[in-house]
Design a protein around this motif. Structure first.
Motif, mmCIF file in Angstrom:
data_model
loop_
_atom_site.group_PDB
_atom_site.id
_atom_site.type_symbol
_atom_site.label_atom_id
_atom_site.label_comp_id
_atom_site.label_asym_id
_atom_site.label_seq_id
_atom_site.Cartn_x
_atom_site.Cartn_y
_atom_site.Cartn_z
ATOM 1 N N SER A 189 -4.285 -3.056 5.800
ATOM 2 C CA SER A 189 -3.167 -3.689 6.491
ATOM 3 C C SER A 189 -1.875 -3.160 5.896
ATOM 4 N N ALA A 190 -0.767 -3.564 6.511
ATOM 5 C CA ALA A 190 0.536 -3.099 6.034
ATOM 6 C C ALA A 190 0.782 -3.556 4.605
ATOM 7 N N MET A 191 1.265 -2.638 3.773
ATOM 8 C CA MET A 191 1.540 -2.935 2.379
ATOM 9 C C MET A 191 2.949 -2.453 2.052
ATOM 10 N N ILE A 192 3.796 -3.369 1.580
ATOM 11 C CA ILE A 192 5.177 -3.015 1.261
ATOM 12 C C ILE A 192 5.184 -2.267 -0.063
ATOM 13 N N ALA A 193 5.455 -0.965 0.004
ATOM 14 C CA ALA A 193 5.444 -0.127 -1.187
ATOM 15 C C ALA A 193 6.843 -0.043 -1.782
ATOM 16 N N ARG A 194 6.895 0.303 -3.047
ATOM 17 C CA ARG A 194 8.171 0.518 -3.728
ATOM 18 C C ARG A 194 8.463 2.001 -3.914
ATOM 19 N N THR A 195 7.412 2.812 -4.017
ATOM 20 C CA THR A 195 7.604 4.261 -4.129
ATOM 21 C C THR A 195 6.563 4.975 -3.270
#
Length: 274
Positions: A189-195
């Motif tokens: 599923s969608a995963m909010i990444a930082r890099t």
């Protein structure tokens, strides 16, 4: 007695006939099943033994002999990188292979899904390429739908000579990792990444580093089967709102004149030629 003997004889003949009928039916069914099996084997062609997993294996797990088993596989449907020999898959017991992609139970073990002996799972860069990390958020990271293996266009937004401008600085560069994972199969599923880590040439690293230090970077996801390259022109606020081009008026400088004072009188001579 003769009547009883005749009755027994008739019953015996009836049972014998029934037994023969049943045997013929069983033999016919057996022959039909054998013919179907022969036809199926002809369609499958020759079979060979290959290695498959006997349990689910996650990214980064070491691959051991206890994790695999051999099964028969059609030779005409054999992937090129499948392992058939134990001394090839486990060439050095002291240097295990590691899983590069999540594998389910009874999935064939392919060379593209495991590392070379002794090489742990992680970033694998092509010769001459470099890894560069781009800081992203929910907006610039395509709402968390990026995965390792995707390709993106990189846009820079910053202040230029004509004000704040957005321009395309890199095209279709591959993503090799999201945050701290390079496994393309973990994101369900969608995963909010930082890099987001990309694979680029050394000269592209300098462009991206300078762009990240002087403005904001945004990523645009490229379709997996899209072979086209974006050719977007720079866009600033004036172009965005449709403001017409400004006409800059240039004032003409006055001609150079030589003034000579003679007492209280000022005399102007011919303008300067230089």
């Amino acid at each position: 007695m003769r009547f009883v003997f005749g009755l027994v004889l008739m019953v015996g003949l009836a049972l014998a006939s029934f037994a023969v009928y049943m045997a013929q039916g069983y033999i016919s069914q057996t022959q039909t099943a054998l013919e179907k099996e022969r036809d199926a084997r002809k369609k499958l062609g020759p079979m060979v033994e290959v290695f498959v997993t006997n349990k689910a294996l996650n990214y980064g797990a070491p691959l051991t002999k206890d994790d695999v088993r051999k099964i028969m596989w059609p030779a005409n449907a054999l992937p090129d990188t499948i392992f058939k020999e134990e001394d090839v898959l486990f060439s050095d017991p002291s240097k295990p292979r590691y899983v590069l992609r999540q594998m389910e139970k009874f999935e064939p073990v392919l060379a593209v899904k495991v590392t070379e002996p002794g090489v742990e799972a992680g970033l694998r860069l092509a010769s001459g390429m470099r890894a560069f990390a781009i800081k992203v958020d929910v907006a610039s990271g395509v709402s968390g739908f990026l995965q390792p293996g995707d390709r993106v266009d990189v846009y820079w937004t910053g202040t230029g000579s004509g004000g704040e401008t957005t321009r395309l600085i890199e095209k279709t560069i591959p993503i090799i990792a999201i945050d701290q994972t390079a496994n393309a199969d973990v994101a369900t599923s969608a995963m909010i990444a930082r890099t987001v880590t990309v694979e680029v040439l050394p000269q592209q690293v300098a462009r991206l580093a300078q762009a990240q230090a002087t403005g904001r970077l945004s990523l645009s996801l490229v379709g997996r089967n899209d072979d086209t390259e974006a050719d977007a022109a720079p866009v600033d606020t004036r172009i965005l709102i449709g403001e017409p081009d400004k006409v800059v008026e240039i004032e003409e400088e006055p001609a150079c004149i030589i003034r000579t004072r003679r007492g209280a009188e000022v005399v102007e001579s011919t303008p300067c030629t230089n």
